[in-house]
Design an enzyme around this catalytic site. Sequence first.
Site, short mmCIF file in Angstrom:
data_model
loop_
_atom_site.label_atom_id
_atom_site.label_comp_id
_atom_site.label_asym_id
_atom_site.label_seq_id
_atom_site.Cartn_x
_atom_site.Cartn_y
_atom_site.Cartn_z
N TYR A 55 0.83 -1.21 0.00
CA TYR A 55 0.00 0.00 0.00
C TYR A 55 0.86 1.26 0.00
CZ TYR A 55 -3.67 -3.23 1.69
OH TYR A 55 -4.55 -4.28 1.86
N LYS A 84 1.19 -6.78 6.13
CA LYS A 84 1.39 -7.78 5.09
C LYS A 84 2.57 -7.32 4.23
CE LYS A 84 -2.92 -6.98 3.81
NZ LYS A 84 -3.56 -6.21 4.90
N HIS A 120 0.65 -12.40 2.39
CA HIS A 120 -0.36 -11.60 1.68
C HIS A 120 -1.03 -12.38 0.54
CE1 HIS A 120 -1.30 -7.15 0.48
NE2 HIS A 120 -2.36 -7.92 0.41
N GLN A 193 -7.41 -13.90 5.52
CA GLN A 193 -8.04 -12.66 5.05
C GLN A 193 -8.33 -12.80 3.55
OE1 GLN A 193 -6.54 -8.22 4.22
NE2 GLN A 193 -6.29 -8.80 6.37
N TYR A 219 -12.04 -8.66 3.31
CA TYR A 219 -11.73 -7.38 2.69
C TYR A 219 -12.70 -7.17 1.52
CZ TYR A 219 -8.91 -9.78 -1.00
OH TYR A 219 -8.48 -10.58 -2.03
N SER A 220 -12.74 -5.95 0.98
CA SER A 220 -13.73 -5.58 -0.05
C SER A 220 -15.14 -5.92 0.43
CB SER A 220 -13.43 -6.28 -1.38
OG SER A 220 -12.23 -5.82 -1.94
N HIS A 225 -13.21 -1.54 -4.19
CA HIS A 225 -12.80 -0.17 -4.46
C HIS A 225 -12.97 0.17 -5.94
CE1 HIS A 225 -9.13 -2.09 -5.94
NE2 HIS A 225 -9.02 -2.69 -4.78
N TRP A 230 -7.72 -3.06 -11.36
CA TRP A 230 -7.97 -4.36 -10.76
C TRP A 230 -9.34 -4.95 -11.10
CZ3 TRP A 230 -3.55 -5.98 -9.03
CH2 TRP A 230 -2.65 -5.12 -8.39
N ILE A 280 -16.58 7.22 8.10
CA ILE A 280 -15.81 6.54 9.15
C ILE A 280 -16.63 6.49 10.43
CG2 ILE A 280 -13.80 6.76 10.67
CD1 ILE A 280 -12.25 7.86 8.20
N GLU A 282 -19.84 6.78 10.63
CA GLU A 282 -21.05 5.99 10.36
C GLU A 282 -20.77 4.50 10.50
OE1 GLU A 282 -22.63 4.75 6.20
OE2 GLU A 282 -23.45 6.74 6.61
#
Length: 326
Positions: A55, A84, A120, A193, A219-220, A225, A230, A280, A282
């Site tokens: 990242y 990761k 990862h 994950q 994740y996702s 995203h 991707w 965030i 929320e």
Amino acid sequence: MNSKCQCVELNDGHFMPVLGFGTYAPEEVPKSMATDATKLAIDAGFRHIDSAYIYQNEEEVGLAIRSKIADGTVKREDIFYTSKPFQLWSTFHRPELVQSCLERSLKKLQLDYVDLYLIHYPVSMKPGENSFPTDEHGKVIPDAVDLCATWEAMEKCKDAGLAKSIGVSNFNRRQLEMILNKPGLKYKPVCNQVECHLYLNQSKLLDFCKSKDIVLVAYSVLGSHREKKWVDQNSPVVLDDPVLGAMAKKYKQTPALISLRYQLQRGVVALVKSFSEKRIKENIQVFKFQLTSEDMKVLDGLNKNIRYLTLDSTAGHINYPFSDAY
């Protein structure tokens, strides 16, 4: 860990908050936003922070954590930080590189340890290469990496106190069993994950992980995203699903909160990311309501086995994880 934070006990005795803050952002997003967003997340009540070397923002995320420790908002032991490192994303999984990768991340973070260290992705590249080796037809050349040897090096990181817990990411059942059945296994993976949302609910993998006392981390979780690099831009958008929208109205919640609540009630740890202060704040409200068992079944029925992050460039590799049913 903060008593207000709902946690799940891992198979090594440590505790992981069931709601995590993801820090991935597309390349065009300024890295400084990771610092601001992570600070906002901690202020809002998030105690589980998920990042990765790839990242390219661990310095910024580490700065946010340290600043919130310095101003008295949290103590280090209140934060559950997942790393990761890059070499366990795509470069050759040589056992001798595993600890040095983690030490590099800790230097960027300026932290003494991570709470969770993950492999990862089970596919690797050879040292010095920036892409997967291919033949004259463009097919990835299989490189049988010994994931068990890599896992033994992960175990040494735990023994050295550099990582409190160790786990994997993007592994299928067969790859998990490879680790679990390894002769001389010292520590089981505490988690796996994976991509998991209403259109890919991973029910079979979830059942398997539960049977082995491995936590499934999603994740996702809100879909994806949807970065062009991707994700197929023609793929359906989870949060636009009409059934989900109707349920959000019924509960007077947002589709995102219904999606998050669904995962928590089925025993999945959910990672959610946002750079918006409003969202965030929320997202942390997910603990304030519950879905009925009938509505959980309705949401189960939305599964379409749609995977957004397919990483097709690695599909010819012997360790490519997404060819198996689960």
